[in-house]
Design an enzyme around this catalytic site. Structure first.
Site, short mmCIF file in Angstrom:
data_model
loop_
_atom_site.label_atom_id
_atom_site.label_comp_id
_atom_site.label_asym_id
_atom_site.label_seq_id
_atom_site.Cartn_x
_atom_site.Cartn_y
_atom_site.Cartn_z
N GLU A 59 -8.23 -0.02 4.30
CA GLU A 59 -6.79 -0.28 4.31
C GLU A 59 -6.34 -0.83 5.65
OE1 GLU A 59 -5.39 3.07 1.03
OE2 GLU A 59 -5.56 3.61 3.14
N ASP B 130 0.86 -1.18 0.00
CA ASP B 130 0.00 0.00 0.00
C ASP B 130 0.89 1.23 0.00
OD1 ASP B 130 -2.25 1.60 0.11
OD2 ASP B 130 -3.02 0.76 1.99
N GLY C 269 -5.10 8.00 4.04
CA GLY C 269 -6.50 8.36 3.86
C GLY C 269 -6.76 9.56 2.99
#
Length: 255
Positions: free
Chosen positions: A119, A97, A111
């Site tokens: 996530e 990520d 975010g």
């Protein structure tokens, strides 16, 4: 005649992906039969491309993925990856990520793309979490470049905001992105779950009596109406940092 990408163009695309050092580093530890978590954002999208290239070239078999956002799921499927709903999954082998900020202790703000709750769910289910950033995302303390996003239910949002202020945060509701047809858009940004995002200025964690980041995270979690938030204190196992020229990588691991 089909709309499929011609083989020569596909090979060119894969060659470009394989020259993306950050993307390839994200997926180098993926092995046959893994359940892989796919993050959200530009860096994660590069990793998705790299994973798909390895699968297409036959390097990886029986790869199944879960995606942290609708757009990541759509990208993965368009590249031929198998995507299953996280509601059917209890454990993820590896997640890659991105992040919006990373401090010296590998605490992160996430975010900006609104996917922080999904996530974090996938990160907590993952055995190993890798985060991909460029060097501009490194900060001395969180809140330098981005606010802390909190996902909240519409119901009781003013009460949630009051509770956030009580723990030292200064929230505001994230507005909807500008669109050509503003009349068709909701007045506020909505997550994939249809919830609001409250962008919060971080408190001065160095001030006497301030909460630690861990305590702040716990305090936000306890507020009724909060669905999730973008303060990731302990999730990162590895952070891979790309320099501005995309020519060098630095790897930091949690001690």
């Amino acid at each position: 005649m089909t709309d499929a990408t011609p083989p020569t163009e596909a090979r060119l695309a894969d060659a470009q992906v394989r020259n993306d050092a950050l993307a390839m580093a994200a997926v180098q530890d993926v092995t046959h039969g893994m359940m892989v978590g796919l993050g959200t954002g530009r860096a994660a999208s590069r990793g998705i491309q790299a994973l798909a290239a390895r699968v297409r070239d036959g390097e990886l078999e029986r790869i199944v993925t879960v995606a942290t956002s609708i757009r990541s799921a759509e990208l993965a499927r368009s590249l031929g990856l198998s995507v299953v709903p996280m509601s059917d999954v209890t454990r993820v082998d590896l997640l890659f990520d991105g992040a919006d900020e990373v401090d010296p202790n590998l605490c992160m703000t996430k975010g900006a793309g609104g996917a922080m709750t999904r996530e974090k769910i996938v990160a907590e289910a993952a055995d190993h979490c890798i985060y991909l950033i460029d060097e501009s995302k490194l900060v001395d303390h969180l809140g330098t470049r981005f606010p802390l996003p909190v996902e909240a239910l519409h119901f009781g949002v003013q009460a949630v905001m009051a509770r956030l202020r009580a723990v030292g945060l200064n929230p505001c509701v994230r507005p909807a992105a500008a669109a050509d047809d503003e009349s068709a858009q909701p007045p506020h940004y909505l997550t994939d779950e249809g919830n609001l995002v409250l962008d919060c200025a971080y408190p001065d964690v160095a001030a006497p009596g301030s909460l630690t980041l861990k305590d702040l995270s716990n305090a936000i979690d306890l507020i009724p109406g909060v669905v999730g938030h973008g303060l990731f204190v302990e999730q990162a196992d590895v952070v891979i940092i790309e320099n501005a020229q995309r020519t060098e990588l630095t790897i930091r691991t949690r001690s």
